[in-house]
Design a protein around this motif. Structure first.
Motif, PDB file in Angstrom:
ATOM      1  N   UNK A   1      13.963  24.621 -41.635  1.00  0.00           N
ATOM      2  CA  UNK A   1      12.601  25.036 -41.978  1.00  0.00           C
ATOM      3  C   UNK A   1      12.450  26.555 -41.897  1.00  0.00           C
ATOM      4  N   UNK A   2      13.059  27.160 -40.870  1.00  0.00           N
ATOM      5  CA  UNK A   2      12.965  28.615 -40.724  1.00  0.00           C
ATOM      6  C   UNK A   2      13.709  29.360 -41.825  1.00  0.00           C
ATOM      7  N   UNK A   3      14.655  28.708 -42.480  1.00  0.00           N
ATOM      8  CA  UNK A   3      15.393  29.379 -43.556  1.00  0.00           C
ATOM      9  C   UNK A   3      14.510  29.647 -44.774  1.00  0.00           C
ATOM     10  N   UNK A   4      13.312  29.090 -44.785  1.00  0.00           N
ATOM     11  CA  UNK A   4      12.373  29.397 -45.861  1.00  0.00           C
ATOM     12  C   UNK A   4      11.878  30.836 -45.768  1.00  0.00           C
ATOM     13  N   UNK A   5      11.931  31.421 -44.560  1.00  0.00           N
ATOM     14  CA  UNK A   5      11.590  32.834 -44.401  1.00  0.00           C
ATOM     15  C   UNK A   5      12.793  33.663 -44.841  1.00  0.00           C
ATOM     16  N   UNK A   6      12.614  34.550 -45.801  1.00  0.00           N
ATOM     17  CA  UNK A   6      13.769  35.318 -46.278  1.00  0.00           C
ATOM     18  C   UNK A   6      14.383  36.165 -45.169  1.00  0.00           C
ATOM     19  N   UNK A   7      15.702  36.165 -45.113  1.00  0.00           N
ATOM     20  CA  UNK A   7      16.534  36.963 -44.206  1.00  0.00           C
ATOM     21  C   UNK A   7      16.327  36.630 -42.734  1.00  0.00           C
ATOM     22  N   UNK A   8      15.145  36.818 -42.211  1.00  0.00           N
ATOM     23  CA  UNK A   8      14.917  36.684 -40.770  1.00  0.00           C
ATOM     24  C   UNK A   8      14.892  35.228 -40.320  1.00  0.00           C
ATOM     25  N   UNK A   9      14.546  34.307 -41.193  1.00  0.00           N
ATOM     26  CA  UNK A   9      14.475  32.899 -40.821  1.00  0.00           C
ATOM     27  C   UNK A   9      15.819  32.340 -40.400  1.00  0.00           C
ATOM     28  N   UNK A  10      16.882  32.681 -41.148  1.00  0.00           N
ATOM     29  CA  UNK A  10      18.220  32.214 -40.778  1.00  0.00           C
ATOM     30  C   UNK A  10      18.660  32.801 -39.449  1.00  0.00           C
ATOM     31  N   UNK A  11      18.307  34.045 -39.212  1.00  0.00           N
ATOM     32  CA  UNK A  11      18.690  34.699 -37.961  1.00  0.00           C
ATOM     33  C   UNK A  11      17.960  34.057 -36.779  1.00  0.00           C
ATOM     34  N   UNK A  12      16.669  33.783 -36.945  1.00  0.00           N
ATOM     35  CA  UNK A  12      15.897  33.148 -35.873  1.00  0.00           C
ATOM     36  C   UNK A  12      16.436  31.744 -35.591  1.00  0.00           C
ATOM     37  N   UNK A  13      16.711  30.971 -36.644  1.00  0.00           N
ATOM     38  CA  UNK A  13      17.264  29.626 -36.473  1.00  0.00           C
ATOM     39  C   UNK A  13      18.619  29.647 -35.779  1.00  0.00           C
ATOM     40  N   UNK A  14      19.454  30.615 -36.137  1.00  0.00           N
ATOM     41  CA  UNK A  14      20.770  30.749 -35.514  1.00  0.00           C
ATOM     42  C   UNK A  14      20.653  31.057 -34.029  1.00  0.00           C
ATOM     43  N   UNK A  15      19.818  32.040 -33.679  1.00  0.00           N
ATOM     44  CA  UNK A  15      19.663  32.391 -32.266  1.00  0.00           C
ATOM     45  C   UNK A  15      18.968  31.287 -31.480  1.00  0.00           C
ATOM     46  N   UNK A  16      18.060  30.568 -32.115  1.00  0.00           N
ATOM     47  CA  UNK A  16      17.419  29.426 -31.452  1.00  0.00           C
ATOM     48  C   UNK A  16      18.460  28.366 -31.114  1.00  0.00           C
ATOM     49  N   UNK A  17      19.346  28.072 -32.056  1.00  0.00           N
ATOM     50  CA  UNK A  17      20.406  27.087 -31.797  1.00  0.00           C
ATOM     51  C   UNK A  17      21.359  27.584 -30.718  1.00  0.00           C
TER      52      UNK A  17
END
Length: 143
Positions: A27-43
């Motif tokens: 779901x966070x990957x819908x945010x360009x660029x920063x969403x993938x980074x937030x999802x990665x650090x959350x995991x």
């Protein structure tokens, strides 16, 4: 699709509640660029806090790396190429060329510019052969 791929990788890695983490990361990957980074650090944070094992962290890093590669270079060209009626291979080449010319801005602008060129080439009679090479549509209207 991302949630499924993340779930498989995080489940193999041994992350607790991997389905929840994968859905949030997708779901966070819908945010360009920063969403993938937030999802990665959350995991990463959730995986480390629940297990404390470094092999889980390595599995998370490998999972996100592979899934991002599959999304960027396999899934996205087919999906985006269908929407702008451009061959997926040319979408990949345009993104690479855009990166070489203008960096990240060029990568963002490459697909819309390629789509605009495709429309122009299909509209101008003398450029129709080039438009045919760019597009994926097999049944062109004949005038």
């Amino acid at each position: 699709m991302l949630a499924v791929l993340y779930s498989i990788g995080l489940g193999i890695s041994g992350v607790n509640n991997f389905i929840l983490i994968s859905c949030i990361a997708a779901f966070l990957s819908l945010l360009p660029y920063i969403g993938n980074i937030i999802g990665f650090f959350l995991a990463l944070i959730f995986g480390f806090l629940t297990t404390g094992d470094t092999t889980v962290l390595i599995g998370i890093i490998i999972t996100f790396g592979i899934v991002q590669f599959v999304e960027s270079y396999i899934l996205e060209p087919y999906v985006v190429g269908d929407k702008v009626n451009v061959h997926p291979f040319l979408v990949i080449l345009a993104v690479i060329a855009g990166n070489m010319i203008w960096g990240i801005t060029g990568m963002i602008l490459a697909i819309p510019i390629l789509g605009i060129l495709n429309v122009i080439m299909n509209s101008v009679p003398s450029l129709e052969p080039f438009g045919y090479l760019l597009s994926t549509d097999d049944n062109e209207e004949e005038n």
